[in-house]
Motif scaffolding. Structure first.
Motif, PDB file in Angstrom:
ATOM      1  N   LYS A  19      41.470  41.618  35.020  1.00 55.68           N
ATOM      2  CA  LYS A  19      40.149  41.720  33.741  1.00 55.68           C
ATOM      3  C   LYS A  19      40.352  40.759  33.130  1.00 55.68           C
ATOM      4  N   LYS A  20      41.965  40.663  32.657  1.00 50.76           N
ATOM      5  CA  LYS A  20      42.095  39.294  31.910  1.00 50.76           C
ATOM      6  C   LYS A  20      41.879  37.837  31.892  1.00 50.76           C
ATOM      7  N   TYR A  21      42.651  37.579  33.065  1.00 51.79           N
ATOM      8  CA  TYR A  21      41.846  36.398  34.054  1.00 51.79           C
ATOM      9  C   TYR A  21      40.671  36.276  34.760  1.00 51.79           C
ATOM     10  N   LEU A  22      40.365  36.703  35.043  1.00 50.92           N
ATOM     11  CA  LEU A  22      38.683  36.680  35.656  1.00 50.92           C
ATOM     12  C   LEU A  22      37.314  37.492  35.178  1.00 50.92           C
ATOM     13  N   ASN A  23      36.816  36.677  35.232  1.00 49.89           N
ATOM     14  CA  ASN A  23      35.011  37.444  34.268  1.00 49.89           C
ATOM     15  C   ASN A  23      34.511  38.622  36.142  1.00 49.89           C
ATOM     16  N   LYS A  24      33.536  39.587  35.642  1.00 46.84           N
ATOM     17  CA  LYS A  24      33.721  39.878  36.890  1.00 46.84           C
ATOM     18  C   LYS A  24      32.104  39.785  37.435  1.00 46.84           C
ATOM     19  N   GLU A  25      32.079  39.310  36.937  1.00 46.99           N
ATOM     20  CA  GLU A  25      30.893  38.424  37.578  1.00 46.99           C
ATOM     21  C   GLU A  25      30.786  37.330  38.667  1.00 46.99           C
ATOM     22  N   ASN A  26      30.241  37.297  39.391  1.00 48.50           N
ATOM     23  CA  ASN A  26      30.347  37.296  40.450  1.00 48.50           C
ATOM     24  C   ASN A  26      31.431  36.331  41.243  1.00 48.50           C
ATOM     25  N   THR A  27      32.642  37.518  40.682  1.00 47.27           N
ATOM     26  CA  THR A  27      34.152  36.922  40.994  1.00 47.27           C
ATOM     27  C   THR A  27      34.126  37.894  42.978  1.00 47.27           C
ATOM     28  N   LYS A  28      34.835  37.195  43.732  1.00 46.04           N
ATOM     29  CA  LYS A  28      35.083  37.934  44.712  1.00 46.04           C
ATOM     30  C   LYS A  28      36.547  37.573  44.535  1.00 46.04           C
ATOM     31  N   ILE A  39      43.949  49.959  45.137  1.00 44.98           N
ATOM     32  CA  ILE A  39      43.286  48.657  44.457  1.00 44.98           C
ATOM     33  C   ILE A  39      42.450  48.144  44.470  1.00 44.98           C
ATOM     34  N   ASN A  40      41.727  48.190  45.772  1.00 46.05           N
ATOM     35  CA  ASN A  40      40.091  48.083  45.348  1.00 46.05           C
ATOM     36  C   ASN A  40      39.154  48.938  44.711  1.00 46.05           C
ATOM     37  N   TYR A  41      39.368  50.025  44.663  1.00 41.35           N
ATOM     38  CA  TYR A  41      38.461  51.287  44.292  1.00 41.35           C
ATOM     39  C   TYR A  41      38.999  51.200  42.868  1.00 41.35           C
ATOM     40  N   HIS A  42      39.787  50.724  42.602  1.00 41.21           N
ATOM     41  CA  HIS A  42      39.812  50.590  41.050  1.00 41.21           C
ATOM     42  C   HIS A  42      39.524  49.450  40.240  1.00 41.21           C
ATOM     43  N   LEU A  43      39.400  47.680  40.880  1.00 44.09           N
ATOM     44  CA  LEU A  43      38.764  47.111  40.494  1.00 44.09           C
ATOM     45  C   LEU A  43      37.311  46.866  41.149  1.00 44.09           C
ATOM     46  N   ALA A  44      36.840  47.952  41.626  1.00 48.47           N
ATOM     47  CA  ALA A  44      35.062  48.383  42.266  1.00 48.47           C
ATOM     48  C   ALA A  44      34.885  49.103  40.663  1.00 48.47           C
ATOM     49  N   LEU A  45      35.893  50.057  40.519  1.00 50.60           N
ATOM     50  CA  LEU A  45      35.152  50.835  39.362  1.00 50.60           C
ATOM     51  C   LEU A  45      35.152  50.051  37.970  1.00 50.60           C
ATOM     52  N   ASN A  46      36.090  49.334  38.005  1.00 46.65           N
ATOM     53  CA  ASN A  46      35.638  47.651  37.110  1.00 46.65           C
ATOM     54  C   ASN A  46      34.879  46.792  37.024  1.00 46.65           C
ATOM     55  N   GLY A  47      33.710  46.817  37.890  1.00 46.86           N
ATOM     56  CA  GLY A  47      32.699  46.545  38.635  1.00 46.86           C
ATOM     57  C   GLY A  47      33.439  45.125  39.503  1.00 46.86           C
ATOM     58  N   TYR A  48      34.274  44.249  39.704  1.00 47.41           N
ATOM     59  CA  TYR A  48      34.104  43.730  40.774  1.00 47.41           C
ATOM     60  C   TYR A  48      33.833  43.646  42.059  1.00 47.41           C
ATOM     61  N   GLN A  49      34.070  43.063  43.182  1.00 46.87           N
ATOM     62  CA  GLN A  49      33.620  43.187  44.518  1.00 46.87           C
ATOM     63  C   GLN A  49      34.561  41.983  45.013  1.00 46.87           C
ATOM     64  N   GLY A  50      34.431  42.772  46.899  1.00 49.45           N
ATOM     65  CA  GLY A  50      35.334  41.320  47.319  1.00 49.45           C
ATOM     66  C   GLY A  50      35.503  42.145  48.713  1.00 49.45           C
ATOM     67  N   LYS A  51      36.874  41.839  49.605  1.00 54.35           N
ATOM     68  CA  LYS A  51      36.913  42.504  51.070  1.00 54.35           C
ATOM     69  C   LYS A  51      38.682  42.757  51.429  1.00 54.35           C
ATOM     70  N   GLY A  52      38.679  43.912  51.530  1.00 54.67           N
ATOM     71  CA  GLY A  52      40.273  44.549  52.176  1.00 54.67           C
ATOM     72  C   GLY A  52      40.061  43.943  53.666  1.00 54.67           C
ATOM     73  N   ILE A  53      41.582  43.854  53.787  1.00 60.62           N
ATOM     74  CA  ILE A  53      42.255  43.065  55.169  1.00 60.62           C
ATOM     75  C   ILE A  53      43.793  44.234  55.599  1.00 60.62           C
ATOM     76  N   ASP A  54      43.899  44.636  56.428  1.00 61.75           N
ATOM     77  CA  ASP A  54      45.557  45.574  56.513  1.00 61.75           C
ATOM     78  C   ASP A  54      44.735  45.730  58.635  1.00 61.75           C
ATOM     79  N   ILE A  55      46.156  45.499  58.183  1.00 66.79           N
ATOM     80  CA  ILE A  55      46.860  45.355  59.813  1.00 66.79           C
ATOM     81  C   ILE A  55      46.584  46.786  60.258  1.00 66.79           C
ATOM     82  N   SER A  56      46.661  47.710  59.537  1.00 68.56           N
ATOM     83  CA  SER A  56      46.601  49.295  59.860  1.00 68.56           C
ATOM     84  C   SER A  56      45.155  49.459  60.224  1.00 68.56           C
ATOM     85  N   ASN A  57      44.951  50.098  61.485  1.00 68.30           N
ATOM     86  CA  ASN A  57      43.540  50.867  61.171  1.00 68.30           C
ATOM     87  C   ASN A  57      42.889  52.367  60.969  1.00 68.30           C
TER      88      ASN A  57
END
Length: 181
Positions: A19-28, A39-57
């Motif tokens: 939140k301090k360093y990135l504007n949520k508009e068009n931020t990936k 982490i993704n859930y809380h970033l999404a609640l703050n308006g951020y979008q993106g992708k998560g990868i993990d080795i575990s199904n």
């Protein structure tokens, strides 16, 4: 649900830095080693979008379930070694990831590959195998820890999972400014 104190601190720090360093508009954002998607859930609640990868199904399935009602977040099962994406991101998160690799140069090269020019990387090395730094450490001013042990510089340099070692590698290998929290 409340996480443990360590997880809460890590989560809050990553969200606050974002939140301090990135504007949520068009931020990936790319979260490598996203686990259950907390982490993704809380970033999404703050308006951020993106992708998560993990080795575990199993972890990816938990993340998908956690964010099933939130659009603009995707998840994929992949290891960092096998993940190939041509998209560049404003922020790459590697929380509790680098200490699992023997070749930190490989990890840092991959992280740098995925960031846009001027993008940010958040590396978190606060794992059970990491050596803690004492409060007001002369080695890394500004690092806060509740540890009562005082590791020597030699201990920190020899432990590949220590924050000092990671910062040395990031500074020399990626030629990036970095700080510890």
């Amino acid at each position: 649900p409340k996480l443990n104190i360590f997880m809460d601190e890590r989560l809050n720090t990553i969200v606050n830095l974002t939140k301090k360093y990135l504007n949520k508009e068009n931020t990936k954002i790319l979260d490598i080693g996203c686990g259950s998607g907390e982490i993704n859930y809380h970033l999404a609640l703050n308006g951020y979008q993106g992708k998560g990868i993990d080795i575990s199904n199993g972890m990816v399935n938990l993340a998908k379930e956690k964010l099933k009602d939130i659009k603009n977040w995707n998840f994929q099962v992949s290891s960092l070694m096998d993940y190939n994406d041509t998209e560049k991101y404003d922020l790459v998160i590697a929380s509790g990831l680098i200490e699992y690799f023997e070749d930190e140069d490989f990890v840092l090269d991959k992280l740098k590959y995925f960031i846009k020019d001027g993008g940010l990387i958040i590396i978190n090395v606060t794992n059970i195998v990491s050596l803690p730094l004492p409060a007001s450490s002369p080695l890394l001013p500004g690092v806060v820890s509740t540890s009562s042990t005082v590791p020597t510089r030699r201990d920190l340099e020899r432990n590949p999972c220590s924050m000092l070692r990671v910062l040395q590698v990031v500074r020399s290998r990626l030629h990036l400014d970095c700080t510890a929290w």
